[in-house]
Scaffold this motif. Structure first.
Motif, PDB file in Angstrom:
ATOM      1  N   ARG A   1       0.751  -1.074   0.104  1.00  0.00           N
ATOM      2  CA  ARG A   1       0.110   0.187  -0.265  1.00  0.00           C
ATOM      3  C   ARG A   1       0.796   1.253  -0.095  1.00  0.00           C
ATOM      4  O   ARG A   1       0.523   2.301   0.473  1.00  0.00           O
ATOM      5  N   GLN A   2       2.024   0.999  -0.374  1.00  0.00           N
ATOM      6  CA  GLN A   2       2.985   2.382  -0.726  1.00  0.00           C
ATOM      7  C   GLN A   2       2.377   3.190  -1.727  1.00  0.00           C
ATOM      8  O   GLN A   2       1.734   2.879  -2.853  1.00  0.00           O
ATOM      9  N   ARG A   3       2.297   4.619  -1.386  1.00  0.00           N
ATOM     10  CA  ARG A   3       1.917   5.577  -2.530  1.00  0.00           C
ATOM     11  C   ARG A   3       2.714   5.726  -3.715  1.00  0.00           C
ATOM     12  O   ARG A   3       4.029   5.936  -3.287  1.00  0.00           O
ATOM     13  N   VAL A   4       2.258   5.269  -4.850  1.00  0.00           N
ATOM     14  CA  VAL A   4       3.170   5.291  -5.944  1.00  0.00           C
ATOM     15  C   VAL A   4       2.766   6.531  -6.736  1.00  0.00           C
ATOM     16  O   VAL A   4       1.676   6.707  -7.168  1.00  0.00           O
ATOM     17  N   THR A   5       3.887   7.279  -7.300  1.00  0.00           N
ATOM     18  CA  THR A   5       3.406   8.357  -8.222  1.00  0.00           C
ATOM     19  C   THR A   5       4.325   7.970  -9.456  1.00  0.00           C
ATOM     20  O   THR A   5       5.325   7.452  -9.492  1.00  0.00           O
TER      21      THR A   5
ATOM     22  N   VAL B   1      -0.556  10.465  -9.234  1.00  0.00           N
ATOM     23  CA  VAL B   1      -0.718   9.369  -8.465  1.00  0.00           C
ATOM     24  C   VAL B   1      -2.065   8.569  -9.118  1.00  0.00           C
ATOM     25  O   VAL B   1      -2.244   7.262  -8.621  1.00  0.00           O
ATOM     26  N   LYS B   2      -2.347   8.836 -10.285  1.00  0.00           N
ATOM     27  CA  LYS B   2      -3.255   8.122 -11.037  1.00  0.00           C
ATOM     28  C   LYS B   2      -2.555   7.031 -11.827  1.00  0.00           C
ATOM     29  O   LYS B   2      -2.235   7.298 -13.131  1.00  0.00           O
TER      30      LYS B   2
END
Length: 78
Positions: free
Chosen positions: A25-29, A36-37
């Motif tokens: 669940r790491q935020r990926v950019t 972030v989409k």
């Protein structure tokens, strides 16, 4: 730590990212546009087969497809 492949919905860039958290669940950019989409995509994998003397691996046969993105037309850097 797994490496996941992603596609950016904003700029259509394809990229890989090392995921450091166990739950994924790491935020990926996107590294290209910062969006972030992003959507995780199916990854291709490779298997090695030992067929040479003393357990040396034989080179995998070339399928002509890009080993990174799977595009049958060749490398995705084009």
């Amino acid at each position: 730590m797994p490496v996941y492949e992603y596609n950016c919905s904003s700029c259509q860039a394809a990229f890989e990212q090392l995921v450091r958290s166990m739950n994924g669940r790491q935020r990926v950019t996107c590294p290209e546009c910062g969006s972030v989409k992003v959507a995780r995509r199916l990854s291709m994998f490779a298997a090695r087969q030992s067929s040479g003397p003393r357990g040396q691996s034989a080179p995998a046969p070339s399928t002509g497809a890009c080993g990174r993105c799977g595009d049958p037309n060749g490398p995705c850097s084009a």
